[in-house]
Design an enzyme around this catalytic site. Structure first.
Site, PDB file in Angstrom:
ATOM      1  N   ARG A  49      -1.943  -2.017  11.707  1.00 41.46           N
ATOM      2  CA  ARG A  49      -2.391  -1.050  10.702  1.00 41.46           C
ATOM      3  C   ARG A  49      -1.482   0.177  10.568  1.00 41.46           C
ATOM      4  O   ARG A  49      -1.640   0.969   9.647  1.00 41.46           O
ATOM      5  CB  ARG A  49      -3.832  -0.615  11.003  1.00 41.46           C
ATOM      6  CG  ARG A  49      -4.855  -1.635  10.504  1.00 41.46           C
ATOM      7  CD  ARG A  49      -6.258  -1.164  10.745  1.00 41.46           C
ATOM      8  NE  ARG A  49      -6.696  -1.419  12.124  1.00 41.46           N
ATOM      9  CZ  ARG A  49      -7.744  -0.834  12.695  1.00 41.46           C
ATOM     10  NH1 ARG A  49      -8.449   0.059  12.031  1.00 41.46           N
ATOM     11  NH2 ARG A  49      -8.076  -1.131  13.937  1.00 41.46           N
ATOM     12  N   GLU A  75     -19.124  -6.326  23.797  1.00 44.68           N
ATOM     13  CA  GLU A  75     -18.218  -5.971  22.707  1.00 44.68           C
ATOM     14  C   GLU A  75     -18.943  -6.000  21.370  1.00 44.68           C
ATOM     15  O   GLU A  75     -19.879  -6.791  21.168  1.00 44.68           O
ATOM     16  CB  GLU A  75     -17.023  -6.940  22.686  1.00 44.68           C
ATOM     17  CG  GLU A  75     -16.083  -6.773  23.879  1.00 44.68           C
ATOM     18  CD  GLU A  75     -15.532  -5.376  23.991  1.00 44.68           C
ATOM     19  OE1 GLU A  75     -14.913  -4.899  23.017  1.00 44.68           O
ATOM     20  OE2 GLU A  75     -15.725  -4.720  25.037  1.00 44.68           O
ATOM     21  N   ASN A 101      31.729  44.966  14.891  1.00 45.71           N
ATOM     22  CA  ASN A 101      31.070  44.953  13.588  1.00 45.71           C
ATOM     23  C   ASN A 101      31.787  43.941  12.702  1.00 45.71           C
ATOM     24  O   ASN A 101      32.982  44.071  12.454  1.00 45.71           O
ATOM     25  CB  ASN A 101      31.130  46.350  12.968  1.00 45.71           C
ATOM     26  CG  ASN A 101      30.149  46.461  11.807  1.00 45.71           C
ATOM     27  OD1 ASN A 101      30.105  45.588  10.941  1.00 45.71           O
ATOM     28  ND2 ASN A 101      29.356  47.509  11.801  1.00 45.71           N
TER      29      ASN A 101
HETATM   30  C1  UD1 Z   1     -11.374  -2.255  23.829  1.00 52.09           C
HETATM   31  C2  UD1 Z   1     -12.564  -2.573  24.750  1.00 52.09           C
HETATM   32  C3  UD1 Z   1     -13.813  -1.910  24.190  1.00 52.09           C
HETATM   33  C4  UD1 Z   1     -13.607  -0.446  24.047  1.00 52.09           C
HETATM   34  C5  UD1 Z   1     -12.378  -0.144  23.209  1.00 52.09           C
HETATM   35  C6  UD1 Z   1     -12.064   1.321  23.259  1.00 52.09           C
HETATM   36  C7  UD1 Z   1     -12.097  -4.767  25.688  1.00 52.09           C
HETATM   37  C8  UD1 Z   1     -12.382  -6.193  25.619  1.00 52.09           C
HETATM   38  N1  UD1 Z   1     -12.718  -3.996  24.811  1.00 52.09           N
HETATM   39  O1  UD1 Z   1     -11.649  -2.881  22.577  1.00 52.09           O
HETATM   40  O2  UD1 Z   1     -14.917  -2.150  25.056  1.00 52.09           O
HETATM   41  O3  UD1 Z   1     -14.758   0.157  23.456  1.00 52.09           O
HETATM   42  O4  UD1 Z   1     -11.242  -0.855  23.715  1.00 52.09           O
HETATM   43  O5  UD1 Z   1     -11.049   1.611  22.357  1.00 52.09           O
HETATM   44  O6  UD1 Z   1     -11.364  -4.310  26.557  1.00 52.09           O
HETATM   45  N2  UD1 Z   1      -3.903  -4.499  24.645  1.00 52.09           N
HETATM   46  C9  UD1 Z   1      -2.900  -5.116  25.346  1.00 52.09           C
HETATM   47  N3  UD1 Z   1      -2.935  -6.469  25.480  1.00 52.09           N
HETATM   48  C10 UD1 Z   1      -3.910  -7.222  24.934  1.00 52.09           C
HETATM   49  C11 UD1 Z   1      -4.930  -6.589  24.205  1.00 52.09           C
HETATM   50  C12 UD1 Z   1      -4.904  -5.213  24.075  1.00 52.09           C
HETATM   51  O7  UD1 Z   1      -1.989  -4.460  25.865  1.00 52.09           O
HETATM   52  O8  UD1 Z   1      -3.855  -8.443  25.104  1.00 52.09           O
HETATM   53  C13 UD1 Z   1      -3.900  -3.041  24.523  1.00 52.09           C
HETATM   54  C14 UD1 Z   1      -3.767  -2.587  23.082  1.00 52.09           C
HETATM   55  O9  UD1 Z   1      -2.390  -2.336  22.765  1.00 52.09           O
HETATM   56  C15 UD1 Z   1      -4.563  -1.295  23.089  1.00 52.09           C
HETATM   57  C16 UD1 Z   1      -5.617  -1.516  24.156  1.00 52.09           C
HETATM   58  O10 UD1 Z   1      -5.144  -2.567  24.961  1.00 52.09           O
HETATM   59  O11 UD1 Z   1      -3.781  -0.208  23.495  1.00 52.09           O
HETATM   60  C17 UD1 Z   1      -6.977  -1.860  23.588  1.00 52.09           C
HETATM   61  O12 UD1 Z   1      -6.889  -3.025  22.827  1.00 52.09           O
HETATM   62  P1  UD1 Z   1      -7.753  -3.241  21.532  1.00 52.09           P
HETATM   63  O13 UD1 Z   1      -7.531  -4.603  21.005  1.00 52.09           O
HETATM   64  O14 UD1 Z   1      -7.584  -2.098  20.616  1.00 52.09           O
HETATM   65  O15 UD1 Z   1      -9.218  -3.185  22.168  1.00 52.09           O
HETATM   66  P2  UD1 Z   1     -10.568  -3.050  21.389  1.00 52.09           P
HETATM   67  O16 UD1 Z   1     -10.879  -4.336  20.706  1.00 52.09           O
HETATM   68  O17 UD1 Z   1     -10.567  -1.826  20.588  1.00 52.09           O
END
Ligand code: UD1
Ligand code: CA
Length: 453
Positions: free
Chosen positions: A15, A152, A375
């Site tokens: 995004r 979740e 100056n």
């Molecule tokens: C996650 C949490 C959720 C929480 C939310 C807060 C899980 C399953 N869920 O959801 O409970 O409320 O964050 O923002 O943990 N990332 C990786 N590798 C991956 C997946 C993600 O490095 O395989 C990193 C992403 O870059 C990001 C962070 O982990 O910085 C969170 O990932 P994202 O997919 O945004 O998690 P949410 O679905 O928002």
């Protein structure tokens, strides 16, 4: 307890619509992931791990200043999958703190609160209650108020979705248990991902105590998914920094119109007018006044110096009680001794300007060593460049340079010398000499001016 700190930064960040990794976008002039790394580095006994994947080369190259163990997650399959990749590097005992590279404003004080509660049989969760919890994992509690699981958003029932207390994603888990829990994660859920949050139910089942901590403010746990959220966090950080500056004794004529992209250190009774931008490390002494629309980068300004509007200063040192601007440009390696004056439309570069010397109007002073009480007349230029090399101009104390002088470097003007206006100086001028280097004026009597036919 020793601590492993895992910073997750493998996600895609679609995004952002960017060719750069999301976590490299800057808040307050610093890439988000660097902010998180810097905060994590302040915690004691910490070993840093950085999980990269999407655009990971960029992230890895950018974070080399931090001695973090970089772990690749080439095919990100969820937060639990990310932690599993780090599992082989975790210390045998101690605990693991999970942070997000796109949650940049988390405070060390909050993380310290979590660490203080950590034991080999305690899992510490950072949670917050939100009016609109949409998108977050929800915190399940039993009748006694004990945390039992995180569900979740996409897996939650209607009743569960009504819960306002959410998982910020930041948690601290004891390593002895964590290894077992990570090994038993499955991806049997709505997103087909390995959820790190599934370890909460495992902890409850294993009789590990689950305690929760709240952040001091909501911005600490706010993540960035798009540029609108990035801008919102930028404003939040700028507000926080402005408040700190004011609490430290600086007057900001409008705290909503200052941008600090780095570190700004202010003495007492500093006054900063609107729309000033500070970049890198800037130090302002006591009583410094800065007019509107100034841009200061990597510089130090001595006590009681006044910088008038629309001045740019880059990589320079300014002494005490100097007077600069409006519309002045100090380029890298400018050094002003105390009480020097740099006026409007003056550009300096690699120049030392001695105590009390004045360059008041429309000048270029580059590659120059200038003594005290000199100056410099309007429109004086150092011709420092021959197309290949830069040459030095040396001007000793008490020299007076008439307006519209060109100093063709290398050239020396000795103490107390005077240069006539309009001169092109190509040869050294000795002490107390007057140098004329301009065509003589001839006047013709009763000259018949041409007339139109
Ligand atoms: C996650 C949490 C959720 C929480 C939310 C807060 C899980 C399953 N869920 O959801 O409970 O409320 O964050 O923002 O943990 N990332 C990786 N590798 C991956 C997946 C993600 O490095 O395989 C990193 C992403 O870059 C990001 C962070 O982990 O910085 C969170 O990932 P994202 O997919 O945004 O998690 P949410 O679905 O928002
Ligand atoms: Ca997700």
């Amino acid at each position: 307890m020793t601590q492993d700190i895992v910073i997750l930064a493998a996600g895609k960040g679609s995004r952002m619509k960017s060719s750069f990794s999301k976590v490299l976008h800057k808040v307050g002039g610093v890439p988000m992931v660097n902010r998180v790394l810097a905060t994590a580095s302040t915690l004691s006994n910490a070993k840093l791990h950085l999980v990269v994947g999407h655009q990971g080369e960029q992230v890895e190259a950018n974070c080399q200043d931090f001695s973090a163990n970089v772990v690749w997650q080439n095919d990100p399959q969820g937060t639990g999958d990310a932690l599993r990749r780090v599992a082989p590097f975790l210390q045998a005992d101690g605990a693991t703190l999970t942070l997000y590279g796109d949650v940049p404003l988390i405070r060390a004080s909050t993380l310290e609160k979590m660490s203080a509660l950590s034991t080999p049989n305690t899992l510490v969760l950072l949670t917050i209650s939100l009016d609109n919890p949409t998108g977050y994992g929800r915190i399940m509690r039993d009748e006694a108020g004990k945390v039992t699981a995180i569900v979740e958003q996409k897996d939650a029932s209607e009743n569960e979705l009504a819960i306002k207390e959410v998982n910020t994603g930041i948690l601290l888990a004891p390593n002895n248990h964590l290894q077992t829990w990570l090994a038993s994660l499955t991806n049997d859920n709505a997103q087909g991902e390995y959820y790190l949050t599934d370890i909460i139910a495992m902890a409850a089942r294993d009789g590990v105590e689950i305690v929760t901590v709240n952040p001091e403010n909501e911005a600490e746990v706010a993540g960035v998914n798009d540029r609108v959220q990035l801008a919102a966090l930028e404003r939040e950080l700028q507000n926080q920094q402005a408040v700190t500056l004011m609490q430290n004794g600086a007057t900001l004529l409008d705290p909503s119109r200052i941008d600090v992209r780095g570190e700004l250190i202010t003495g007492q009774d500093v006054i900063i007018d609107v729309n000033c931008v500070f970049e890198g490390k800037v130090v302002l002494g006591n009583g410094v006044e800065i007019g509107p629309n100034c841009h200061l980068k990597d510089c130090s300004i001595g006590d009681n110096t006044i910088i008038k509007s629309n001045t740019l200063i880059d990589d320079s040192q300014v002494g005490e009680a100097c007077d600069i601007g409006p519309f002045a440009r100090l380029r890298p390696d400018t050094q002003l001794a105390n009480k020097a004056k740099i006026g409007n439309f003056v550009e300096t570069k690699k120049a030392f300007i001695g105590e009390g010397s004045k360059v008041n109007h429309l000048s270029y002073i580059g590659d120059t060593e200038m003594g005290a009480n000199v100056n410099v007349g309007a429109g004086t230029i150092t011709c420092n460049y021959d197309g290949v090399n830069k040459h030095l101009t040396q001007v000793a104390d008490n020299v007076f340079i008439g307006s519209n002088t060109s100093l063709v470097a290398p050239v020396k003007v000795a103490e107390g010398a005077t240069i006539a206006a309009g001169s092109t100086i190509t040869k050294a001028v000795s002490e107390k000499q007057l140098a004329f280097a301009r065509a003589r004026q001839t006047n013709k009597d009763n000259w018949p001016r041409p007339v139109k036919k």
